[in-house]
Design a protein around this motif. Structure first.
Motif, PDB file in Angstrom:
ATOM      1  N   LEU A 294       9.742   6.770   7.289  1.00 27.43           N
ATOM      2  CA  LEU A 294       9.841   5.329   7.115  1.00 27.43           C
ATOM      3  C   LEU A 294       8.902   4.821   6.021  1.00 27.43           C
ATOM      4  O   LEU A 294       9.247   3.914   5.267  1.00 27.43           O
ATOM      5  CB  LEU A 294       9.547   4.620   8.439  1.00 27.43           C
ATOM      6  CG  LEU A 294      10.616   4.812   9.520  1.00 27.43           C
ATOM      7  CD1 LEU A 294      10.078   4.403  10.882  1.00 27.43           C
ATOM      8  CD2 LEU A 294      11.862   4.013   9.184  1.00 27.43           C
ATOM      9  N   ARG A 295       7.725   5.415   5.932  1.00 19.13           N
ATOM     10  CA  ARG A 295       6.784   4.989   4.899  1.00 19.13           C
ATOM     11  C   ARG A 295       7.284   5.336   3.507  1.00 19.13           C
ATOM     12  O   ARG A 295       7.010   4.622   2.540  1.00 19.13           O
ATOM     13  CB  ARG A 295       5.417   5.639   5.143  1.00 19.13           C
ATOM     14  CG  ARG A 295       4.634   4.985   6.276  1.00 19.13           C
ATOM     15  CD  ARG A 295       3.292   5.636   6.467  1.00 19.13           C
ATOM     16  NE  ARG A 295       2.465   4.898   7.416  1.00 19.13           N
ATOM     17  CZ  ARG A 295       1.249   5.264   7.790  1.00 19.13           C
ATOM     18  NH1 ARG A 295       0.714   6.371   7.299  1.00 19.13           N
ATOM     19  NH2 ARG A 295       0.574   4.540   8.656  1.00 19.13           N
ATOM     20  N   LEU A 296       8.013   6.449   3.384  1.00 14.84           N
ATOM     21  CA  LEU A 296       8.566   6.813   2.089  1.00 14.84           C
ATOM     22  C   LEU A 296       9.508   5.739   1.564  1.00 14.84           C
ATOM     23  O   LEU A 296       9.643   5.544   0.367  1.00 14.84           O
ATOM     24  CB  LEU A 296       9.313   8.147   2.189  1.00 14.84           C
ATOM     25  CG  LEU A 296       8.458   9.421   2.117  1.00 14.84           C
ATOM     26  CD1 LEU A 296       9.316  10.645   2.398  1.00 14.84           C
ATOM     27  CD2 LEU A 296       7.798   9.547   0.759  1.00 14.84           C
ATOM     28  N   LEU A 365       9.779  14.864  -3.750  1.00 15.22           N
ATOM     29  CA  LEU A 365       8.798  14.081  -3.004  1.00 15.22           C
ATOM     30  C   LEU A 365       8.906  14.324  -1.503  1.00 15.22           C
ATOM     31  O   LEU A 365       7.892  14.504  -0.817  1.00 15.22           O
ATOM     32  CB  LEU A 365       8.988  12.597  -3.315  1.00 15.22           C
ATOM     33  CG  LEU A 365       8.056  11.610  -2.613  1.00 15.22           C
ATOM     34  CD1 LEU A 365       6.613  11.882  -2.997  1.00 15.22           C
ATOM     35  CD2 LEU A 365       8.444  10.179  -2.966  1.00 15.22           C
ATOM     36  N   ALA A 366      10.134  14.338  -0.983  1.00 16.25           N
ATOM     37  CA  ALA A 366      10.324  14.548   0.454  1.00 16.25           C
ATOM     38  C   ALA A 366       9.793  15.914   0.890  1.00 16.25           C
ATOM     39  O   ALA A 366       9.129  16.049   1.925  1.00 16.25           O
ATOM     40  CB  ALA A 366      11.805  14.417   0.813  1.00 16.25           C
ATOM     41  N   GLY A 433      10.416  16.217 -11.330  1.00 12.94           N
ATOM     42  CA  GLY A 433       9.814  17.294 -10.548  1.00 12.94           C
ATOM     43  C   GLY A 433       8.303  17.232 -10.560  1.00 12.94           C
ATOM     44  O   GLY A 433       7.649  17.397  -9.521  1.00 12.94           O
ATOM     45  N   LEU A 434       7.727  16.996 -11.744  1.00 10.30           N
ATOM     46  CA  LEU A 434       6.268  16.905 -11.850  1.00 10.30           C
ATOM     47  C   LEU A 434       5.730  15.696 -11.083  1.00 10.30           C
ATOM     48  O   LEU A 434       4.727  15.788 -10.366  1.00 10.30           O
ATOM     49  CB  LEU A 434       5.854  16.829 -13.316  1.00 10.30           C
ATOM     50  CG  LEU A 434       5.992  18.127 -14.117  1.00 10.30           C
ATOM     51  CD1 LEU A 434       5.680  17.880 -15.597  1.00 10.30           C
ATOM     52  CD2 LEU A 434       5.061  19.201 -13.555  1.00 10.30           C
ATOM     53  N   VAL A 452       2.887   6.717   1.931  1.00 10.48           N
ATOM     54  CA  VAL A 452       2.904   5.257   1.855  1.00 10.48           C
ATOM     55  C   VAL A 452       3.380   4.753   0.500  1.00 10.48           C
ATOM     56  O   VAL A 452       4.235   3.881   0.406  1.00 10.48           O
ATOM     57  CB  VAL A 452       1.499   4.691   2.165  1.00 10.48           C
ATOM     58  CG1 VAL A 452       1.481   3.189   1.961  1.00 10.48           C
ATOM     59  CG2 VAL A 452       1.098   5.037   3.595  1.00 10.48           C
ATOM     60  N   SER A 453       2.841   5.302  -0.577  1.00 10.50           N
ATOM     61  CA  SER A 453       3.101   4.705  -1.892  1.00 10.50           C
ATOM     62  C   SER A 453       3.648   5.674  -2.928  1.00 10.50           C
ATOM     63  O   SER A 453       3.860   5.285  -4.078  1.00 10.50           O
ATOM     64  CB  SER A 453       1.807   4.077  -2.424  1.00 10.50           C
ATOM     65  OG  SER A 453       0.742   5.008  -2.375  1.00 10.50           O
ATOM     66  N   SER A 454       3.890   6.917  -2.570  1.00  7.98           N
ATOM     67  CA  SER A 454       4.364   7.896  -3.549  1.00  7.98           C
ATOM     68  C   SER A 454       5.705   7.506  -4.141  1.00  7.98           C
ATOM     69  O   SER A 454       5.938   7.655  -5.352  1.00  7.98           O
ATOM     70  CB  SER A 454       4.475   9.281  -2.899  1.00  7.98           C
ATOM     71  OG  SER A 454       3.216   9.767  -2.527  1.00  7.98           O
ATOM     72  N   ALA A 455       6.624   7.029  -3.290  1.00  6.32           N
ATOM     73  CA  ALA A 455       7.986   6.739  -3.750  1.00  6.32           C
ATOM     74  C   ALA A 455       7.993   5.718  -4.887  1.00  6.32           C
ATOM     75  O   ALA A 455       8.786   5.825  -5.829  1.00  6.32           O
ATOM     76  CB  ALA A 455       8.834   6.249  -2.581  1.00  6.32           C
ATOM     77  N   VAL A 456       7.104   4.724  -4.808  1.00  2.52           N
ATOM     78  CA  VAL A 456       7.054   3.684  -5.840  1.00  2.52           C
ATOM     79  C   VAL A 456       6.682   4.284  -7.192  1.00  2.52           C
ATOM     80  O   VAL A 456       7.320   4.012  -8.217  1.00  2.52           O
ATOM     81  CB  VAL A 456       6.049   2.590  -5.450  1.00  2.52           C
ATOM     82  CG1 VAL A 456       5.891   1.584  -6.576  1.00  2.52           C
ATOM     83  CG2 VAL A 456       6.503   1.896  -4.183  1.00  2.52           C
TER      84      VAL A 456
END
Length: 481
Positions: A294-296, A365-366, A433-434, A452-456
Motif C-alpha cells: 500500500l505504501r508503494l 522496485l517491487a 532498472g538503476l 513509502v517514497s521510492s515509487a515517486v
C-alpha cells in the motif's frame, strides 16, 4: 462403570453430537464455501437491526465464531455497529474485541464507559490489551488505566512505554519460567499445582537467579524425560532472544528464519520480560506485507474502515507530490516543443518510452523493496544485486527496443525514427532498472522506509529520462531538425 452409567454417557455423547451438527447447519446458513459471511445473511441481520428485532439478531449471530462476529461488524454500515453490539450484548466477548478491525474497535470503544473498557482489557492478553488501548486518546487511555487493577495497569503501562511496533508492544507477559536447579519431576508438579500459570504455552523458560534465560524446554521433552533428570541436562541452550526494542518486522523475520514457535523477549539488562508466539507473528507478517504494498502506491493504510478524511489526507499528500514530478516531466517536454512542432509523430510516440520505463522501474522496485524487507539484500551483496538488475534492464531494454524500433520503422516508413525510439527504449529501461534498485537501497541506508517514497522518485526518473532521451536523440539525429 455400570451398564446404566454407560447408557447415560452414550446418550450425553449423542446429544452433544446432535447439538454440534445443528450448530454446523446453522453456521452453513451464514458462511459460504470460502468460510466468508454470506451477503444474504448480512442483509438479514441488517434488516432485523433496522426493524428493532434484537432477539432475532441475537439468534442469528449466536452460532458464529468470534472472528466471524468481528467480520460482521466490518461488513455492516458504520451507524449499525453500535446497535449490533447492544443487540448481542453478552456475545461481545474479549475474543470478539481482539478480532475487531482497529478502526471499528475504536468506534465502539468511544461509546463505552472507561470501567467496561478496563474490564475487557483485564481479560485480554497483554499484547491484545495494549493494541486496544494504544488507539485511544491520551485522556481516555488514562481514564481506562485508572479503572484497572494495579498489576494489570502496571503491565500495560510498561508495554505502552515501548516504541510502537516494537517487540515490547507485541510480547505477552503470560509465560512460564522456572529456576535452573529444578528437576523434570519438580517442574511437572509445579505445572500441575500452580493455578496462576499461563493457560496456554508450548515451552518453559529456564532462568538463573538474575532472571536471565539460560535455555528452553519444550513440553514434549518434559513429558518424555525421566522425573529425576535435571532441567539443565535436557533443556535446549541455543535460543533466539528478542530484544524488547526490536521492530516487529525484524521479529517476524527471526521467526521465519529459525522456524520458531515462541521466543523469549529480554530487556536491556538481558532479563526475561515476556514471550512472543507464532500466532502473533503470523498477523505481523500479513500486516507488514500489506503495508509495504500500500505504501508503494501512496494509499496509506488502505483500510476500508478508515475514516474518509484520513484517507483523503494520506492519498492527497502523495498525489500532490506526483503532481510536482509530473510538472517536472512536462518541463522537459517543453524544452523540445519546437522539435515536436516540426515532427508531430514525436508527440505520439514519446508516451510509449516513458510508460514502458515506468513499468520496468515498478517491477524492479517491487522486487527490491520486498528483498530489503526480508533481509535478502544486505551491505554484502548490494553491488551484486545492482549488477544483476542492470543486466536484466539491459536485456529487456534491447528486446523492447528492437521490437518497437522495427515496428515503428515499418509502420511509418522511417528507419531513423525506429532507431531513435529503439535507442531511447534501451536507455530508459536501463535508467528504470538503476532507479528501481538505487532509490530504495539509498533510502534504506538512510533509515527511511523505502516503501513509502521510492515509487515517486522512480516514476520521476523514468518520465524525465524517457522524454529527454527520446526527444534529445530525435534532435541530435536531425530527425526533427
Amino acid at each position: 462403570m455400570t451398564p446404566e452409567d454407560l447408557d447415560h454417557d452414550l446418550l450425553e455423547d449423542a446429544a452433544e453430537t446432535s447439538g454440534a451438527a445443528t450448530e454446523a447447519v446453522q453456521e452453513s446458513e451464514s458462511l459460504d464455501e470460502d468460510n466468508r459471511l454470506k451477503s444474504d445473511f448480512v442483509r438479514r441481520v441488517q434488516d432485523a437491526l433496522e426493524a428493532g428485532e434484537t432477539d432475532a439478531v441475537y439468534d442469528m449471530v449466536e452460532p458464529l465464531h468470534p472472528a466471524d462476529i468481528a467480520d460482521l461488524f466490518e461488513l455492516i454500515e458504520p451507524d449499525e455497529r453500535l446497535p449490533l453490539a447492544r443487540a448481542i450484548n453478552d456475545q461481545m466477548s474479549v475474543d470478539v474485541i481482539a478480532e475487531l478491525n482497529d478502526h471499528v474497535r475504536e468506534l465502539l470503544l468511544e461509546e463505552l464507559p472507561a470501567g467496561i473498557i478496563a474490564d475487557i482489557a483485564e481479560q485480554l492478553d497483554t499484547d491484545d490489551a495494549v493494541a486496544m488501548l494504544e488507539d485511544l486518546d491520551e485522556e481516555d487511555q488514562q481514564a481506562v488505566l485508572a479503572e484497572m487493577e494495579p498489576e494489570d495497569r502496571a503491565a500495560i503501562e510498561t508495554a505502552l512505554a515501548y516504541p510502537e511496533e516494537s517487540a515490547g508492544r507485541l510480547m505477552s507477559r503470560d509465560f512460564v519460567a522456572v529456576p535452573e536447579h529444578m528437576t523434570v519431576g519438580g517442574l511437572i508438579d509445579f505445572l500441575r499445582d500452580d493455578r496462576q500459570l499461563a493457560t496456554e504455552f508450548w515451552e518453559v523458560f529456564i532462568v538463573d537467579a538474575r532472571h536471565h534465560p539460560l535455555g528452553t524446554c519444550l513440553l514434549s521433552w518434559i513429558l518424555r524425560s525421566p522425573r529425576t533428570a535435571a532441567l539443565t541436562d535436557v533443556m535446549k541452550r541455543d535460543q533466539t532472544l528478542i530484544p524488547v526494542t526490536m521492530d516487529q518486522e525484524e521479529v517476524a523475520l527471526r521467526f521465519q528464519k529459525y522456524a520458531l514457535i515462541s521466543a523469549a523477549v529480554v530487556d536491556d539488562d538481558g532479563r526475561l520480560v515476556g514471550q512472543i508466539t507464532v500466532d502473533d507473528v503470523v498477523h505481523i507478517i500479513q500486516e507488514e506485507a500489506s503495508e509495504d504494498i500500500l505504501r508503494l502506491s501512496g494509499a496509506g493504510d488502505g483500510d476500508i474502515n478508515e475514516p474518509i478524511r484520513l484517507t483523503v489526507r494520506t492519498r492527497l499528500t502523495w498525489l500532490l507530490v506526483n503532481l510536482f514530478t509530473a510538472m517536472l516531466a512536462a518541463s522537459v517536454v517543453g524544452l523540445f516543443q519546437g522539435a515536436i512542432a516540426k515532427f508531430a509523430l514525436l508527440a505520439v510516440l514519446m508516451p510509449i518510452v516513458s510508460g514502458m520505463g515506468g513499468n520496468a522501474g515498478t517491477q524492479t522496485l517491487a522486487v527490491v523493496v520486498r528483498a530489503l524487507a526480508t533481509n535478502q539484500i544486505t551491505s554484502s551483496n548490494t553491488w551484486r544485486m545492482i549488477g544483476r538488475e542492470l543486466r536484466i534492464a539491459l536485456a529487456n531494454g534491447m528486446t523492447l527496443g528492437l521490437l518497437i524500433g522495427s515496428g515503428t520503422a515499418l509502420l511509418f516508413g522511417n528507419p531513423l525514427l525506429g532507431l531513435v525510439i529503439g535507442s531511447a527504449m534501451v536507455i530508459n529501461n536501463v535508467i528504470a532498472g538503476l532507479a528501481g534498485i538505487l532509490v530504495p537501497v539509498t533510502l534504506d541506508r538512510a533509515n527511511v522506509d523505502p516503501a513509502v517514497s521510492s515509487a515517486v522518485f522512480v516514476t520521476m526518473a523514468t518520465d524525465v529520462m524517457g522524454f529527454f532521451s527520446f526527444l534529445g536523440l530525435a534532435v541530435l539525429s536531425g530527425l526533427a531538425g
